[in-house]
Design a protein around this motif. Structure first.
Motif, mmCIF file in Angstrom:
data_model
loop_
_atom_site.group_PDB
_atom_site.id
_atom_site.type_symbol
_atom_site.label_atom_id
_atom_site.label_comp_id
_atom_site.label_asym_id
_atom_site.label_seq_id
_atom_site.Cartn_x
_atom_site.Cartn_y
_atom_site.Cartn_z
ATOM 1 N N GLN A 171 36.156 8.292 48.766
ATOM 2 C CA GLN A 171 37.494 8.410 49.326
ATOM 3 C C GLN A 171 38.563 8.660 48.261
ATOM 4 O OE1 GLN A 171 37.889 8.418 52.678
ATOM 5 N NE2 GLN A 171 35.657 8.269 52.719
ATOM 6 N N ALA A 172 38.173 8.687 47.013
ATOM 7 C CA ALA A 172 39.140 8.846 45.913
ATOM 8 C C ALA A 172 39.235 10.307 45.474
ATOM 9 C CB ALA A 172 38.735 7.969 44.733
ATOM 10 N N ARG A 173 40.451 10.689 45.018
ATOM 11 C CA ARG A 173 40.685 12.014 44.445
ATOM 12 C C ARG A 173 41.092 11.845 42.985
ATOM 13 N NH1 ARG A 173 44.970 14.555 45.897
ATOM 14 N NH2 ARG A 173 45.987 12.780 46.917
ATOM 15 N N ILE A 174 40.517 12.679 42.131
ATOM 16 C CA ILE A 174 40.849 12.647 40.709
ATOM 17 C C ILE A 174 41.502 13.976 40.343
ATOM 18 C CG2 ILE A 174 39.936 12.491 38.367
ATOM 19 C CD1 ILE A 174 37.641 10.806 39.522
ATOM 20 N N GLN A 175 42.754 13.918 39.913
ATOM 21 C CA GLN A 175 43.469 15.108 39.466
ATOM 22 C C GLN A 175 43.320 15.213 37.947
ATOM 23 O OE1 GLN A 175 47.464 14.492 40.927
ATOM 24 N NE2 GLN A 175 46.933 15.085 43.020
ATOM 25 N N VAL A 176 42.791 16.340 37.490
ATOM 26 C CA VAL A 176 42.440 16.505 36.080
ATOM 27 C C VAL A 176 43.544 17.258 35.351
ATOM 28 C CG1 VAL A 176 40.720 17.427 34.494
ATOM 29 C CG2 VAL A 176 40.003 16.511 36.708
ATOM 30 N N TYR A 177 44.074 16.624 34.299
ATOM 31 C CA TYR A 177 45.092 17.262 33.467
ATOM 32 C C TYR A 177 44.585 17.499 32.035
ATOM 33 C CZ TYR A 177 47.898 15.346 37.256
ATOM 34 O OH TYR A 177 48.392 15.012 38.488
ATOM 35 N N GLY A 178 43.354 17.106 31.772
ATOM 36 C CA GLY A 178 42.810 17.249 30.419
ATOM 37 C C GLY A 178 41.585 18.124 30.444
ATOM 38 N N GLY A 197 42.644 14.446 26.945
ATOM 39 C CA GLY A 197 43.667 14.789 27.921
ATOM 40 C C GLY A 197 43.998 13.622 28.827
ATOM 41 N N LYS A 198 44.317 13.924 30.081
ATOM 42 C CA LYS A 198 44.694 12.891 31.055
ATOM 43 C C LYS A 198 44.074 13.207 32.407
ATOM 44 C CE LYS A 198 49.227 11.877 28.943
ATOM 45 N NZ LYS A 198 48.924 10.477 28.561
ATOM 46 N N ALA A 199 43.995 12.172 33.250
ATOM 47 C CA ALA A 199 43.529 12.338 34.624
ATOM 48 C C ALA A 199 44.135 11.235 35.464
ATOM 49 C CB ALA A 199 42.009 12.308 34.699
ATOM 50 N N MET A 200 44.409 11.541 36.726
ATOM 51 C CA MET A 200 44.969 10.545 37.641
ATOM 52 C C MET A 200 44.006 10.358 38.809
ATOM 53 S SD MET A 200 48.587 10.416 39.712
ATOM 54 C CE MET A 200 49.520 10.056 38.210
ATOM 55 N N LEU A 209 46.922 6.398 36.159
ATOM 56 C CA LEU A 209 46.935 7.520 35.224
ATOM 57 C C LEU A 209 46.214 7.086 33.958
ATOM 58 C CD1 LEU A 209 47.886 10.373 34.454
ATOM 59 C CD2 LEU A 209 49.968 9.315 33.518
ATOM 60 N N LEU A 210 45.178 7.837 33.559
ATOM 61 C CA LEU A 210 44.373 7.505 32.397
ATOM 62 C C LEU A 210 44.592 8.527 31.291
ATOM 63 C CD1 LEU A 210 42.797 6.224 34.917
ATOM 64 C CD2 LEU A 210 40.811 6.241 33.410
ATOM 65 N N SER A 211 44.588 8.042 30.048
ATOM 66 C CA SER A 211 44.657 8.891 28.868
ATOM 67 C C SER A 211 43.310 8.864 28.156
ATOM 68 C CB SER A 211 45.770 8.408 27.938
ATOM 69 O OG SER A 211 47.033 8.446 28.588
ATOM 70 N N ALA A 212 43.192 9.667 27.087
ATOM 71 C CA ALA A 212 41.943 9.760 26.340
ATOM 72 C C ALA A 212 41.527 8.379 25.820
ATOM 73 C CB ALA A 212 42.095 10.727 25.178
#
Length: 311
Positions: A171-178, A197-200, A209-212
């Protein structure tokens, strides 16, 4: 396939026979698939033999048609029929429980077998590293690239091409920014690790929001707090190693047994919570299991090749 003795199907033939058995019984099975099945049978006598044995086993599970009985035996016949029906349903439920993960993987676009690791280059140039018994679906045609982790664990090296990238995990969505991240699914919780990078992660009204160098675990009910991680230990599986530090014994046993296509059953529930540290060879999973069992003073028993009982 490797040649085997004349009277014994190979493990590959058994597995492929199970895949064909499932496919031929699906409503969408067409004549082209049936022709492909006939070709597969003719390729190797072991294939036809493995499928015939599976069909015979299935016939044994099917209760015979009811025969007329004297009226005075109707009550007994009804009880026996209900018992057989319940037993048949129980067997079907057990088979579904054992083989559902396999069927789920085979129905996915990208998948690996137990003990197999594989790297795949996607159409957008991104690279996907699949761990043992893992399955992914990918749709890269739209303005937002969509991935879905069905089972197992995957490491992604994402190429940024101006489009957004989302990964669905339950049920979770992960948006990738890295550009580099790892995602895993297990029976207890799912996990997201950001390596670069980052991902939410978004689930319901909650998000993180997670960082490296950070990881988070999550279930269908909650997202846990973000933690720092040892990147080298987290990535060790890609080179065939399971490096753990202060992890539950049940989790480590489950990971090693999973590389052999087995599920773990711990007889002593308290044993499951023992903490374990070490470096285990995933490519020699049985030797690693024996080593761990000796260290923890456990006895391991294999049941039907599907279960690993630890006591």
């Amino acid at each position: 396939m490797n040649p085997m003795p004349a009277q014994q199907p190979t493990p590959d033939a058994d597995r492929e026979a199970l895949e064909w058995f499932s496919m031929l019984r699906q409503p969408g099975c067409d004549e082209l698939q049936r022709q492909a099945f006939a070709t597969w049978q003719q390729q190797d006598p072991a294939n036809a033999r493995a499928y015939a044995e599976l069909e015979a086993y299935w016939q044994q599970l099917t209760p015979p048609p009811a025969r007329p009985r004297p009226r005075q035996l109707q009550t007994r016949r009804s009880y026996l029929g209900k018992t057989l029906a319940a037993l048949f349903l129980l067997i079907l439920a057990a088979l579904a429980y054992l083989y559902w993960p396999l069927m789920q993987r085979l129905a996915s676009e990208l998948h690996t077998a137990s003990g197999e690791r594989r790297s795949v280059r996607l159409a957008d140039g991104s690279t996907m590293h699949l761990d043992s018994a893992s399955a992914m679906n990918a749709d890269l045609r739209g303005r937002t690239r969509q991935l879905q982790l069905v089972q197992g664990q995957v490491s992604l090296e994402v190429v940024l091409d101006g489009r957004a990238l989302e990964v669905q995990v339950g049920q979770a969505r992960i948006q990738v920014y890295g550009t580099r991240l790892m995602i895993a699914r297990s029976g207890q919780h799912d996990e997201l690790v950001v390596l670069n990078g980052k991902a939410m992660i978004i689930q319901g009204g909650d998000q993180r929001l997670l960082s490296a160098g950070e990881r988070v675990t999550f279930t269908e009910q909650r997202i846990d707090p973000v933690q720092k991680i040892d990147v080298q230990r987290v990535e060790a599986w890609r080179s065939g190693h399971l490096q753990v530090k202060d992890q539950p014994l049940a989790s480590v046993l489950g990971r090693l047994a999973g590389y052999q296509g087995q599920r773990v059953w711990l007889m002593d529930e308290q044993t499951a919570y023992r903490r374990v540290s070490g470096d285990f060879n995933l490519d020699r999973a049985q030797a690693s299991l024996d080593q761990l069992a000796a260290e923890q003073q456990l006895q391991l028993y294999s049941l039907f090749g599907q279960w690993l009982i630890a006591r």
